[in-house]
Design an enzyme around this catalytic site. Structure first.
Site, PDB file in Angstrom:
ATOM      1  N   ALA A  31     -56.687  33.517  33.447  1.00 59.91           N
ATOM      2  CA  ALA A  31     -55.982  34.757  33.817  1.00 59.91           C
ATOM      3  C   ALA A  31     -54.581  34.714  33.195  1.00 59.91           C
ATOM      4  O   ALA A  31     -53.563  34.862  33.871  1.00 59.91           O
ATOM      5  CB  ALA A  31     -55.920  34.938  35.334  1.00 59.91           C
ATOM      6  N   LEU A  32     -54.573  34.492  31.892  1.00 59.74           N
ATOM      7  CA  LEU A  32     -53.328  34.172  31.198  1.00 59.74           C
ATOM      8  C   LEU A  32     -52.369  35.360  31.144  1.00 59.74           C
ATOM      9  O   LEU A  32     -52.792  36.506  31.009  1.00 59.74           O
ATOM     10  CB  LEU A  32     -53.655  33.700  29.775  1.00 59.74           C
ATOM     11  CG  LEU A  32     -54.605  32.503  29.690  1.00 59.74           C
ATOM     12  CD1 LEU A  32     -54.870  32.139  28.225  1.00 59.74           C
ATOM     13  CD2 LEU A  32     -54.073  31.308  30.454  1.00 59.74           C
ATOM     14  N   HIS A  33     -51.079  35.054  31.256  1.00 60.03           N
ATOM     15  CA  HIS A  33     -50.025  36.060  31.107  1.00 60.03           C
ATOM     16  C   HIS A  33     -48.951  35.474  30.183  1.00 60.03           C
ATOM     17  O   HIS A  33     -49.117  34.346  29.680  1.00 60.03           O
ATOM     18  CB  HIS A  33     -49.457  36.456  32.477  1.00 60.03           C
ATOM     19  CG  HIS A  33     -49.085  35.289  33.339  1.00 60.03           C
ATOM     20  ND1 HIS A  33     -48.052  34.434  33.035  1.00 60.03           N
ATOM     21  CD2 HIS A  33     -49.642  34.790  34.471  1.00 60.03           C
ATOM     22  CE1 HIS A  33     -47.956  33.496  33.956  1.00 60.03           C
ATOM     23  NE2 HIS A  33     -48.928  33.677  34.839  1.00 60.03           N
ATOM     24  N   HIS A  36     -47.918  31.810  30.508  1.00 57.18           N
ATOM     25  CA  HIS A  36     -48.777  30.805  29.868  1.00 57.18           C
ATOM     26  C   HIS A  36     -48.544  30.790  28.355  1.00 57.18           C
ATOM     27  O   HIS A  36     -48.515  29.726  27.723  1.00 57.18           O
ATOM     28  CB  HIS A  36     -50.260  31.131  30.109  1.00 57.18           C
ATOM     29  CG  HIS A  36     -50.674  31.090  31.546  1.00 57.18           C
ATOM     30  ND1 HIS A  36     -51.008  32.212  32.264  1.00 57.18           N
ATOM     31  CD2 HIS A  36     -50.821  30.048  32.384  1.00 57.18           C
ATOM     32  CE1 HIS A  36     -51.349  31.865  33.481  1.00 57.18           C
ATOM     33  NE2 HIS A  36     -51.240  30.574  33.599  1.00 57.18           N
ATOM     34  N   GLN A  60     -58.007  22.295  44.540  1.00 57.75           N
ATOM     35  CA  GLN A  60     -56.637  22.623  44.915  1.00 57.75           C
ATOM     36  C   GLN A  60     -56.532  23.908  45.744  1.00 57.75           C
ATOM     37  O   GLN A  60     -55.444  24.382  46.017  1.00 57.75           O
ATOM     38  CB  GLN A  60     -55.730  22.674  43.678  1.00 57.75           C
ATOM     39  CG  GLN A  60     -55.970  23.841  42.733  1.00 57.75           C
ATOM     40  CD  GLN A  60     -55.131  23.693  41.465  1.00 57.75           C
ATOM     41  OE1 GLN A  60     -55.419  22.877  40.598  1.00 57.75           O
ATOM     42  NE2 GLN A  60     -54.064  24.479  41.341  1.00 57.75           N
ATOM     43  N   LYS A 148     -42.061  27.455  37.262  1.00 55.59           N
ATOM     44  CA  LYS A 148     -42.292  28.247  38.485  1.00 55.59           C
ATOM     45  C   LYS A 148     -42.928  27.355  39.547  1.00 55.59           C
ATOM     46  O   LYS A 148     -42.616  27.444  40.717  1.00 55.59           O
ATOM     47  CB  LYS A 148     -43.171  29.465  38.221  1.00 55.59           C
ATOM     48  CG  LYS A 148     -43.322  30.311  39.478  1.00 55.59           C
ATOM     49  CD  LYS A 148     -44.083  31.581  39.233  1.00 55.59           C
ATOM     50  CE  LYS A 148     -45.559  31.382  39.334  1.00 55.59           C
ATOM     51  NZ  LYS A 148     -46.062  31.054  40.681  1.00 55.59           N
ATOM     52  N   ASP A 149     -43.829  26.471  39.107  1.00 53.59           N
ATOM     53  CA  ASP A 149     -44.464  25.511  40.020  1.00 53.59           C
ATOM     54  C   ASP A 149     -43.686  24.195  39.954  1.00 53.59           C
ATOM     55  O   ASP A 149     -44.188  23.172  39.503  1.00 53.59           O
ATOM     56  CB  ASP A 149     -45.930  25.316  39.628  1.00 53.59           C
ATOM     57  CG  ASP A 149     -46.715  26.612  39.757  1.00 53.59           C
ATOM     58  OD1 ASP A 149     -46.807  27.128  40.870  1.00 53.59           O
ATOM     59  OD2 ASP A 149     -47.203  27.117  38.726  1.00 53.59           O
ATOM     60  N   MET A 187     -43.548  35.696  36.613  1.00 50.68           N
ATOM     61  CA  MET A 187     -44.932  35.999  36.216  1.00 50.68           C
ATOM     62  C   MET A 187     -45.877  35.018  36.890  1.00 50.68           C
ATOM     63  O   MET A 187     -45.607  33.821  36.973  1.00 50.68           O
ATOM     64  CB  MET A 187     -45.079  35.921  34.712  1.00 50.68           C
ATOM     65  CG  MET A 187     -44.440  37.108  34.041  1.00 50.68           C
ATOM     66  SD  MET A 187     -44.962  37.238  32.326  1.00 50.68           S
ATOM     67  CE  MET A 187     -43.943  38.624  31.840  1.00 50.68           C
ATOM     68  N   ARG A 190     -51.352  35.595  40.205  1.00 53.74           N
ATOM     69  CA  ARG A 190     -51.575  36.219  41.522  1.00 53.74           C
ATOM     70  C   ARG A 190     -50.864  37.564  41.661  1.00 53.74           C
ATOM     71  O   ARG A 190     -51.174  38.318  42.587  1.00 53.74           O
ATOM     72  CB  ARG A 190     -51.151  35.269  42.642  1.00 53.74           C
ATOM     73  CG  ARG A 190     -52.091  34.070  42.757  1.00 53.74           C
ATOM     74  CD  ARG A 190     -51.863  33.265  44.016  1.00 53.74           C
ATOM     75  NE  ARG A 190     -52.957  32.331  44.253  1.00 53.74           N
ATOM     76  CZ  ARG A 190     -52.971  31.042  43.882  1.00 53.74           C
ATOM     77  NH1 ARG A 190     -51.933  30.528  43.264  1.00 53.74           N
ATOM     78  NH2 ARG A 190     -54.016  30.278  44.135  1.00 53.74           N
TER      79      ARG A 190
END
Ligand code: PAF
Length: 282
Positions: A31-33, A36, A60, A148-149, A187, A190
């Site tokens: 689900a690349l944006h 990524h 996970q 972001k993570d 981004m 989700r």
């Protein structure tokens, strides 16, 4: 770009790529944006070949999370990766990643505790396990992850250090700054779950976080600044705030006094059924 789904052909293909020079891995769940693709571009600047992986890792996701609903769009993702010059896509299915009888878990304590580790029990065991396997499967010289993570990145670095990984060495695990929409929202795959109205409301998250960081910087009591942030998010339409905390950027230890030590603000908040996370330097 070749797409490979089984381990034996992957090992042969990696050996062939390695003859040209260093290999960089960009692990994803698809689900690349643009976030990524920014990782892919950073990887491409640093290595002879980029290997991307797409695997929606069941280990996970918690029992009540969005594993089944998680967006899957392989053909679109393949086209995007190909247009970015990725050499190889590693796209195993669950059986290839976790064959019958699979029984091993990679669990990283300390940096996994609190924040998303507390809100999503077992999540970082799943991340540690799959990323350790991806590193062993691809044997990359470098690896790229989004900031972001941030907690995930800390978990992966700790794992690489503790398990003496040489490929990639911990110093070759790169964090890439968060890519944001025009209104500041980070981004995320989700974000696709948000209705138009929720998408507008979601912009309150980066705004409130920037406000809280400014307030802390000019000396506002941190607890008061965080309480104000929570109030703003609930008023903007968020249904719950899982956490809003100041932590040390490296150890992720709680920071009580940001005036005397480096601090980063971490927030997870829910809007409808969607959970958004973000972080920023104070
Ligand atoms: O950040 C992600 O997309 C995933 O957590 C990762 C690192 C690909 C592991 O499944």
């Amino acid at each position: 770009m070749q797409t490979i789904t089984r381990l034996d052909p992957l090992r042969d293909a990696i050996a062939a790529l390695r003859a040209d020079g260093p290999i960089a891995l960009v692990p994803t769940m698809g689900a690349l944006h643009d976030g990524h693709l920014t990782l892919v571009r950073a990887a491409k600047r640093a290595a002879a070949h980029v290997v991307a992986s797409i695997f929606v890792n069941p280990r996970q996701f918690g029992a009540n999370e969005d594993l089944d609903a998680y967006p899957r769009q392989l053909a679109r993702d393949q086209a995007l990766l190909e247009s970015e010059g990725v050499s190889l896509l590693w796209a195993p299915d669950a059986e290839a990643m976790y064959p019958a009888g699979y029984a091993t878990n990679v669990s990283v304590s300390g940096v996994s505790d609190g924040l998303c580790g507390a809100a999503r029990p077992g999540h970082f065991d799943g991340v540690g396990t799959v990323v350790c396997k991806l590193f062993n499967q691809v044997q990359p010289d470098l690896a790229f992850f989004g900031e972001k993570d941030w907690q995930q990145l800390a978990v992966i670095r700790r794992m690489a250090r503790d398990l003496d990984l040489t490929r990639p060495h911990v110093d070759a695990i790169h964090g890439v700054p968060t890519v944001r929409e025009a209104d500041g929202l980070a981004m995320s795959s989700r974000n696709a779950y948000l209705s138009d109205q929720q998408r507008q409301q979601a912009a309150a998250l980066p705004r409130a976080m920037a406000g809280a960081c400014d307030a802390v910087r000019v000396g506002t009591n941190p607890a008061a600044a965080l309480a104000q942030l929570v109030e703003l998010l609930l008023a903007a339409g968020f249904s719950a705030v899982d956490y809003a905390e100041l932590r040390d950027p490296d150890s992720l230890a709680v920071v009580a006094n940001p005036a005397s030590q480096p601090a980063r603000l971490f927030v997870a908040a829910r809007i409808g059924g969607t959970r958004l996370i973000d972080n920023r330097a104070v």
